[in-house]
Write an enzyme that holds these catalytic residues in place. Structure first.
Site, PDB file in Angstrom:
ATOM      1  N   SER A  67       0.784  -0.947  -0.608  1.00 22.30           N
ATOM      2  CA  SER A  67       0.018  -0.097  -0.113  1.00 22.30           C
ATOM      3  C   SER A  67       1.235   1.434   0.210  1.00 22.30           C
ATOM      4  CB  SER A  67      -1.429   0.357   1.495  1.00 22.30           C
ATOM      5  OG  SER A  67      -1.484   1.434   1.173  1.00 22.30           O
ATOM      6  N   TYR A  94      -1.290   0.534  10.300  1.00 23.63           N
ATOM      7  CA  TYR A  94      -1.882  -0.637   8.605  1.00 23.63           C
ATOM      8  C   TYR A  94      -0.162  -0.380   8.472  1.00 23.63           C
ATOM      9  CZ  TYR A  94      -3.522  -1.083   4.348  1.00 23.63           C
ATOM     10  OH  TYR A  94      -4.368  -1.724   2.877  1.00 23.63           O
TER      11      TYR A  94
END
Length: 268
Positions: A158, A173
């Site tokens: 990501s 995250y």
């Protein structure tokens, strides 16, 4: 002089089709990746966890295009199930493709969750570790004996782990996805002796079902994201699936140990 049947069989034999394992392919990026890979003539073993109907739908979409796919259940957050999953993969390879190995692994399954640093709980942190970092680590290790020499691995990371995607609320995250980028480099180094390439793809904001289908529930957040994106729109699953398929194909044969951002120039 007649030609032996054995010679004819050898001369006309076609190479076994390539096969990929794609985790988390019941929707979104995983589904698009599975479809794009299949369109290039590669068989697909895809997994789903909470949306097994979606996994079957992905299989139907691939078959409608003339491809071959098998859906298997898998919870990437439960590493104790990985040996049984490896056995299921081996059985699918034998029964569907008459093979003992597969060529490509796409570690895509995951979920998104945000919380400010001071509000992040150990429970949330541990769940992110299990699914986003520990899962890909030990699933790859478990499947490695079935991965053919000269194959390739792609980890879906990501841009939350990059400066371009740095946003408050994603410390946990982003940390897991950053760890997956580092794992990518180490796997590329260690598996190079077998000719296996390992790369990661870092999507930016992409229209998926992540975070409980957040973009569908909150469409008002899309215009500000598009405004911050150089190419002027929100990412679509196909944008990421095409990039992954290209990296797995001949186009990516000289690329390894790289993390490639696929975000349309977010925060450029």
């Amino acid at each position: 002089m007649s030609v032996s049947h054995g010679f004819n069989a050898t001369a006309t034999a076609r190479p076994a089709p390539r096969v990929a394992v794609v985790t988390g392919a019941s929707s979104g990026i995983g589904r698009s990746t599975a479809i794009q890979i299949a369109r290039r003539g590669t068989g697909v073993i895809l997994t789903s966890h909470g949306n097994q109907a979606g996994g079957r739908e992905t299989v139907s979409m691939i078959e409608k295009d003339g491809g071959t796919a098998v859906a298997l259940p898998l919870d990437v957050g439960c590493s104790a199930d990985f040996p049984a999953f490896r056995d299921s993969v081996a059985a699918a390879l034998r029964e569907t493709w008459q093979r003992e190995s597969f060529d490509f692994l796409v570690n895509n399954a995951g979920f998104g969750q945000m919380a400010m640093f001071e509000d992040t709980t150990e429970q949330m942190f541990d769940e992110l570790v299990r699914v986003l970092l520990k899962g890909p680590y030990f699933l790859t290790q478990t499947l490695l004996p079935l991965l053919a020499d000269g194959g390739a691995v792609i980890n879906t990371t990501s841009n939350a782990a990059r400066f371009s995607g740095l946003e408050a609320g994603y410390s946990a995250y982003g940390k897991m996805k950053g760890g997956l980028v580092v794992l990518t480099r180490y796997l590329a180094k260690e598996l190079s002796a077998r000719g296996i390439r390992v790369n990661s793809v870092s999507p930016g904001a992409t229209r998926t079902r992540i975070a409980d289908d957040a973009f569908a529930r909150h469409p008002e957040v899309i215009p500000p994201i598009a405004a911050r994106t150089a190419l002027g729109r929100l990412g679509e699953p196909e944008d990421i699936g095409l990039a992954i398929a290209a990296l797995l194909g001949e186009e990516g044969r000289w690329i390894t140990a790289q993390d490639i951002e696929v975000s349309g120039g977010y925060n450029l």
